[in-house]
Design a protein around this motif. Sequence first.
Motif, mmCIF file in Angstrom:
data_model
loop_
_atom_site.group_PDB
_atom_site.id
_atom_site.type_symbol
_atom_site.label_atom_id
_atom_site.label_comp_id
_atom_site.label_asym_id
_atom_site.label_seq_id
_atom_site.Cartn_x
_atom_site.Cartn_y
_atom_site.Cartn_z
ATOM 1 N N UNK A 42 0.838 -1.202 0.000
ATOM 2 C CA UNK A 42 0.000 0.000 0.000
ATOM 3 C C UNK A 42 0.871 1.249 0.000
ATOM 4 N N UNK A 43 0.265 2.375 -0.376
ATOM 5 C CA UNK A 43 0.948 3.659 -0.291
ATOM 6 C C UNK A 43 -0.091 4.774 -0.297
ATOM 7 N N UNK A 44 0.220 5.867 0.393
ATOM 8 C CA UNK A 44 -0.650 7.044 0.397
ATOM 9 C C UNK A 44 0.204 8.305 0.331
ATOM 10 N N UNK A 45 -0.414 9.375 -0.168
ATOM 11 C CA UNK A 45 0.266 10.668 -0.259
ATOM 12 C C UNK A 45 -0.777 11.770 -0.109
ATOM 13 N N UNK A 46 -0.526 12.725 0.791
ATOM 14 C CA UNK A 46 -1.406 13.875 0.991
ATOM 15 C C UNK A 46 -0.566 15.145 0.936
ATOM 16 N N UNK A 47 -0.979 16.101 0.104
ATOM 17 C CA UNK A 47 -0.356 17.414 0.029
ATOM 18 C C UNK A 47 -1.464 18.449 0.209
ATOM 19 N N UNK A 48 -1.295 19.344 1.193
ATOM 20 C CA UNK A 48 -2.367 20.295 1.491
ATOM 21 C C UNK A 48 -1.785 21.645 1.878
ATOM 22 N N UNK A 49 -2.409 22.707 1.359
ATOM 23 C CA UNK A 49 -2.029 24.070 1.719
ATOM 24 C C UNK A 49 -3.286 24.919 1.743
ATOM 25 N N UNK A 50 -3.931 24.929 2.897
ATOM 26 C CA UNK A 50 -5.162 25.689 3.044
ATOM 27 C C UNK A 50 -6.396 24.824 3.128
ATOM 28 N N UNK A 51 -6.376 23.667 2.467
ATOM 29 C CA UNK A 51 -7.491 22.731 2.546
ATOM 30 C C UNK A 51 -7.135 21.566 3.454
ATOM 31 N N UNK A 52 -7.964 20.526 3.437
ATOM 32 C CA UNK A 52 -7.692 19.324 4.229
ATOM 33 C C UNK A 52 -7.947 18.095 3.367
ATOM 34 N N UNK A 53 -7.183 17.052 3.607
ATOM 35 C CA UNK A 53 -7.309 15.836 2.815
ATOM 36 C C UNK A 53 -6.916 14.639 3.658
ATOM 37 N N UNK A 54 -7.412 13.478 3.271
ATOM 38 C CA UNK A 54 -7.088 12.228 3.941
ATOM 39 C C UNK A 54 -6.921 11.156 2.877
ATOM 40 N N UNK A 55 -6.042 10.203 3.135
ATOM 41 C CA UNK A 55 -5.822 9.087 2.219
ATOM 42 C C UNK A 55 -5.648 7.820 3.039
ATOM 43 N N UNK A 56 -6.264 6.749 2.586
ATOM 44 C CA UNK A 56 -6.240 5.471 3.303
ATOM 45 C C UNK A 56 -6.144 4.349 2.289
ATOM 46 N N UNK A 57 -5.335 3.331 2.590
ATOM 47 C CA UNK A 57 -5.279 2.159 1.725
ATOM 48 C C UNK A 57 -5.007 0.918 2.559
ATOM 49 N N UNK A 58 -5.503 -0.223 2.089
ATOM 50 C CA UNK A 58 -5.320 -1.481 2.802
ATOM 51 C C UNK A 58 -5.286 -2.613 1.786
ATOM 52 N N UNK A 59 -4.612 -3.704 2.156
ATOM 53 C CA UNK A 59 -4.502 -4.855 1.254
ATOM 54 C C UNK A 59 -4.341 -6.117 2.078
ATOM 55 N N UNK A 60 -4.906 -7.208 1.576
ATOM 56 C CA UNK A 60 -4.860 -8.495 2.271
ATOM 57 C C UNK A 60 -4.735 -9.602 1.236
ATOM 58 N N UNK A 61 -3.876 -10.597 1.517
ATOM 59 C CA UNK A 61 -3.702 -11.726 0.606
ATOM 60 C C UNK A 61 -3.543 -13.006 1.422
ATOM 61 N N UNK A 62 -4.352 -14.037 1.102
ATOM 62 C CA UNK A 62 -4.360 -15.286 1.865
ATOM 63 C C UNK A 62 -4.404 -16.470 0.900
ATOM 64 N N UNK A 63 -3.589 -17.498 1.181
ATOM 65 C CA UNK A 63 -3.716 -18.789 0.507
ATOM 66 C C UNK A 63 -3.862 -19.839 1.609
ATOM 67 N N UNK A 64 -5.084 -20.274 1.836
ATOM 68 C CA UNK A 64 -5.399 -21.260 2.872
ATOM 69 C C UNK A 64 -5.403 -22.638 2.224
ATOM 70 N N UNK A 65 -4.294 -23.374 2.363
ATOM 71 C CA UNK A 65 -4.178 -24.667 1.696
ATOM 72 C C UNK A 65 -5.158 -25.692 2.257
ATOM 73 N N UNK A 66 -5.253 -25.861 3.610
ATOM 74 C CA UNK A 66 -6.228 -26.845 4.123
ATOM 75 C C UNK A 66 -7.662 -26.521 3.709
ATOM 76 N N UNK A 67 -7.986 -25.242 3.635
ATOM 77 C CA UNK A 67 -9.336 -24.853 3.261
ATOM 78 C C UNK A 67 -9.563 -24.745 1.775
ATOM 79 N N UNK A 68 -8.527 -25.021 0.972
ATOM 80 C CA UNK A 68 -8.622 -24.947 -0.489
ATOM 81 C C UNK A 68 -9.196 -23.593 -0.912
#
Length: 262
Positions: free
Chosen positions: A45-71
């Motif tokens: 993941x990556x985020x970038x916020x640049x602000x001068x006078x205003x307001x901003x928010x950035x959010x990111x998430x990631x998930x990866x799973x390989x469950x062999x017993x559960x196929x």
Amino acid sequence: MVSTVTTTLTLATSVSAATFSTVYSFLELTNFSQSPTTTLTNAETDTLVISSGGSAVAFSDALAIFDIPGSLVFNEIESFTGGSGLNYVGLAASKASVRGIFDIDTDAIFSFNISGSLLLATSIENDSVESAFALGGLGLTLLGITATQPPTLLDELNLLAVLETPGEDSIETNLFQLWLAGNQDNITIQSLNVDQGFGGLEEFLVLNFRATYARQFNEPTQVYLLDHKVGKAGVQAVPAPSPLLGLLAYGVLGLVKRRRSH
């Protein structure tokens, strides 16, 4: 999907967002005909916020799973940006991938089920200074290696979607595309549902699909499976055009590795 919409609204409210952009995607593979010999997962993941006078928010998430017993293979990503006021830029990017290696015997059928979803949404209030961009993609690639054949593309499925607000209601700025490569008889699309709203200051695109994969091999084959996805979101409010959202579209925003497991 409900949790993603809730998260988007919560984040937008937290910054009293006049603009926001969000991308959410998941891909799930189930009921494998056999287990892999090797697996690898990766999430960045990556985020970038640049602000001068205003307001901003950035959010990111990631998930990866390989469950062999559960196929089961499961990965998901989410990228969100929002802002208010003037003179701000918010960017967010996320990606996840799962890899598996399978040793397939002669005459064996390698098969599994596929389900996936992709959601993009953008919103602005003033199209003279504000803009929002969202890009989401997911894919599934299978390569094969035999004693007499180097790595070769067997089959591939890709889904891509883009939103740009404000933008023309056209293929150049708002699009989605699902395409297959290899032997298309091996991937059966069982359903593809599309819900979309283009034009105006608020736009969205939701894609849900189900499919199956099945291929028979006439010689021992090592199959490499790669399940991957990417999401990028950006907002800006500037008095003059800025190239940052365009740079985001071309992948200049780097991704920071968050998790990696074997």
